[in-house]
Design a protein around this motif. Structure first.
Motif, PDB file in Angstrom:
ATOM      1  N   VAL A 163      44.018  16.892 -18.589  1.00  0.00           N
ATOM      2  CA  VAL A 163      44.291  18.140 -18.095  1.00  0.00           C
ATOM      3  C   VAL A 163      43.982  18.239 -16.376  1.00  0.00           C
ATOM      4  O   VAL A 163      44.971  19.239 -15.868  1.00  0.00           O
ATOM      5  N   VAL A 164      43.050  17.830 -15.789  1.00  0.00           N
ATOM      6  CA  VAL A 164      42.995  17.675 -14.181  1.00  0.00           C
ATOM      7  C   VAL A 164      44.240  17.486 -13.745  1.00  0.00           C
ATOM      8  O   VAL A 164      44.879  18.199 -12.696  1.00  0.00           O
ATOM      9  N   GLU A 165      45.122  16.514 -14.146  1.00  0.00           N
ATOM     10  CA  GLU A 165      46.293  16.000 -13.638  1.00  0.00           C
ATOM     11  C   GLU A 165      47.305  17.110 -13.879  1.00  0.00           C
ATOM     12  O   GLU A 165      47.934  17.530 -12.612  1.00  0.00           O
ATOM     13  N   VAL A 166      47.646  17.504 -14.782  1.00  0.00           N
ATOM     14  CA  VAL A 166      48.559  18.645 -15.143  1.00  0.00           C
ATOM     15  C   VAL A 166      48.150  19.971 -14.366  1.00  0.00           C
ATOM     16  O   VAL A 166      49.021  20.751 -13.737  1.00  0.00           O
ATOM     17  N   LEU A 167      46.917  20.230 -14.354  1.00  0.00           N
ATOM     18  CA  LEU A 167      46.570  21.348 -13.582  1.00  0.00           C
ATOM     19  C   LEU A 167      46.657  21.120 -11.707  1.00  0.00           C
ATOM     20  O   LEU A 167      47.018  22.112 -11.290  1.00  0.00           O
ATOM     21  N   GLY A 168      46.499  20.035 -11.448  1.00  0.00           N
ATOM     22  CA  GLY A 168      46.612  19.580 -10.064  1.00  0.00           C
ATOM     23  C   GLY A 168      48.337  19.677  -9.976  1.00  0.00           C
ATOM     24  O   GLY A 168      48.687  20.376  -8.912  1.00  0.00           O
ATOM     25  N   ASP A 169      49.032  19.348 -10.792  1.00  0.00           N
ATOM     26  CA  ASP A 169      50.556  19.400 -10.727  1.00  0.00           C
ATOM     27  C   ASP A 169      51.073  20.800 -10.696  1.00  0.00           C
ATOM     28  O   ASP A 169      51.936  21.156  -9.817  1.00  0.00           O
ATOM     29  N   LEU A 170      50.355  21.584 -11.398  1.00  0.00           N
ATOM     30  CA  LEU A 170      51.098  22.830 -11.595  1.00  0.00           C
ATOM     31  C   LEU A 170      50.679  23.527 -10.221  1.00  0.00           C
ATOM     32  O   LEU A 170      51.476  24.476  -9.972  1.00  0.00           O
ATOM     33  N   LEU A 171      49.728  23.406  -9.469  1.00  0.00           N
ATOM     34  CA  LEU A 171      49.654  24.000  -8.195  1.00  0.00           C
ATOM     35  C   LEU A 171      50.723  23.732  -7.210  1.00  0.00           C
ATOM     36  O   LEU A 171      50.809  24.364  -6.242  1.00  0.00           O
ATOM     37  N   GLU A 172      51.451  22.532  -7.505  1.00  0.00           N
ATOM     38  CA  GLU A 172      52.497  22.348  -6.444  1.00  0.00           C
ATOM     39  C   GLU A 172      54.082  22.798  -7.093  1.00  0.00           C
ATOM     40  O   GLU A 172      54.864  22.619  -6.587  1.00  0.00           O
ATOM     41  N   TRP A 173      53.948  23.285  -8.296  1.00  0.00           N
ATOM     42  CA  TRP A 173      55.209  23.805  -9.089  1.00  0.00           C
ATOM     43  C   TRP A 173      55.768  24.939  -8.373  1.00  0.00           C
ATOM     44  O   TRP A 173      55.089  25.756  -7.933  1.00  0.00           O
ATOM     45  N   GLN A 174      56.959  25.031  -8.406  1.00  0.00           N
ATOM     46  CA  GLN A 174      57.909  26.500  -7.889  1.00  0.00           C
ATOM     47  C   GLN A 174      58.684  26.757  -9.113  1.00  0.00           C
ATOM     48  O   GLN A 174      59.583  25.784  -9.679  1.00  0.00           O
ATOM     49  N   LEU A 175      58.411  27.607  -9.701  1.00  0.00           N
ATOM     50  CA  LEU A 175      59.110  28.284 -11.039  1.00  0.00           C
ATOM     51  C   LEU A 175      59.579  29.628 -10.808  1.00  0.00           C
ATOM     52  O   LEU A 175      59.202  30.319  -9.701  1.00  0.00           O
ATOM     53  N   SER A 176      60.372  30.204 -11.662  1.00  0.00           N
ATOM     54  CA  SER A 176      60.688  31.412 -11.839  1.00  0.00           C
ATOM     55  C   SER A 176      59.667  32.296 -12.281  1.00  0.00           C
ATOM     56  O   SER A 176      58.847  31.781 -12.880  1.00  0.00           O
ATOM     57  N   PRO A 177      59.611  33.540 -11.872  1.00  0.00           N
ATOM     58  CA  PRO A 177      58.462  34.237 -12.384  1.00  0.00           C
ATOM     59  C   PRO A 177      58.535  34.344 -14.013  1.00  0.00           C
ATOM     60  O   PRO A 177      57.178  34.404 -14.631  1.00  0.00           O
ATOM     61  N   GLN A 178      59.701  34.356 -14.779  1.00  0.00           N
ATOM     62  CA  GLN A 178      59.615  34.393 -16.135  1.00  0.00           C
ATOM     63  C   GLN A 178      58.855  32.949 -16.638  1.00  0.00           C
ATOM     64  O   GLN A 178      57.881  33.121 -17.584  1.00  0.00           O
ATOM     65  N   ARG A 179      59.084  31.741 -15.649  1.00  0.00           N
ATOM     66  CA  ARG A 179      58.488  30.596 -16.278  1.00  0.00           C
ATOM     67  C   ARG A 179      56.982  30.540 -16.057  1.00  0.00           C
ATOM     68  O   ARG A 179      56.130  30.005 -16.643  1.00  0.00           O
ATOM     69  N   TRP A 180      56.753  31.264 -15.106  1.00  0.00           N
ATOM     70  CA  TRP A 180      55.151  31.422 -14.574  1.00  0.00           C
ATOM     71  C   TRP A 180      54.475  32.159 -15.747  1.00  0.00           C
ATOM     72  O   TRP A 180      53.419  32.059 -16.003  1.00  0.00           O
ATOM     73  N   ASP A 181      55.006  33.318 -16.325  1.00  0.00           N
ATOM     74  CA  ASP A 181      54.564  33.903 -17.206  1.00  0.00           C
ATOM     75  C   ASP A 181      54.252  33.323 -18.356  1.00  0.00           C
ATOM     76  O   ASP A 181      53.069  33.160 -19.314  1.00  0.00           O
ATOM     77  N   ARG A 182      55.245  32.163 -18.797  1.00  0.00           N
ATOM     78  CA  ARG A 182      54.959  31.296 -20.082  1.00  0.00           C
ATOM     79  C   ARG A 182      53.879  30.287 -19.582  1.00  0.00           C
ATOM     80  O   ARG A 182      52.690  30.044 -20.327  1.00  0.00           O
ATOM     81  N   VAL A 183      53.872  29.753 -18.131  1.00  0.00           N
ATOM     82  CA  VAL A 183      52.534  28.892 -17.822  1.00  0.00           C
ATOM     83  C   VAL A 183      51.279  29.555 -17.840  1.00  0.00           C
ATOM     84  O   VAL A 183      50.413  28.963 -18.297  1.00  0.00           O
ATOM     85  N   GLN A 184      51.362  30.716 -17.472  1.00  0.00           N
ATOM     86  CA  GLN A 184      50.082  31.644 -17.451  1.00  0.00           C
ATOM     87  C   GLN A 184      49.598  31.723 -18.994  1.00  0.00           C
ATOM     88  O   GLN A 184      48.367  31.450 -19.138  1.00  0.00           O
ATOM     89  N   ALA A 185      50.253  31.874 -19.846  1.00  0.00           N
ATOM     90  CA  ALA A 185      49.951  32.016 -21.312  1.00  0.00           C
ATOM     91  C   ALA A 185      49.360  30.659 -21.798  1.00  0.00           C
ATOM     92  O   ALA A 185      48.415  30.698 -22.619  1.00  0.00           O
ATOM     93  N   LEU A 186      50.032  29.605 -21.334  1.00  0.00           N
ATOM     94  CA  LEU A 186      49.444  28.227 -21.685  1.00  0.00           C
ATOM     95  C   LEU A 186      48.311  27.889 -20.915  1.00  0.00           C
ATOM     96  O   LEU A 186      47.099  27.215 -21.668  1.00  0.00           O
TER      97      LEU A 186
END
Length: 120
Positions: A10-33
């Protein structure tokens, strides 16, 4: 109950998430997750945490961007804040604390325990 391997994932994926560059629609999906992950952590649902973590890992950026695709942006502030809060709530100790508490010396580490403890 959340085991240490799951907590680390969990900590690793959340750390990775902070570095991601995604489209706004994909960020909506990530936020739901991230919301689902927060709920699973709050209820101690280990299976749910593992399932959502796996989905988050698969939600990261892809290497190929389609022509005409939406522009990519960093994580929105709310997503960043929530990810950081979840990492801190998990109470994962920094690596130097982990080796002192677990009685294991990490190769190449400098644990300041004196002579005979150097693992080089």
């Amino acid at each position: 109950m959340i085991d240490e391997e799951t907590r680390t994932d969990v900590v690793e994926v959340l750390g990775d998430l902070l570095e991601w560059q995604l489209s706004p629609q994909r960020w909506d999906r990530v936020q739901a997750l991230v919301d689902a992950l927060a709920d699973a952590l709050a209820t101690g649902d280990g299976d749910g945490v593992r399932a959502v973590t796996a989905e988050l890992e698969l939600s990261g950026p892809v290497r190929i961007t389609r022509i005409g695709a939406d522009p990519v942006i960093p994580a929105p502030p709310h997503t960043r804040d929530q990810a950081n809060h979840l990492v801190h709530s998990l109470g994962v100790p920094p690596p130097q604390d982990a080796k002192r508490g677990g009685g294991t010396v990490t190769p190449g580490g400098d644990d300041d325990d004196g002579p005979g403890q150097d693992s080089h």
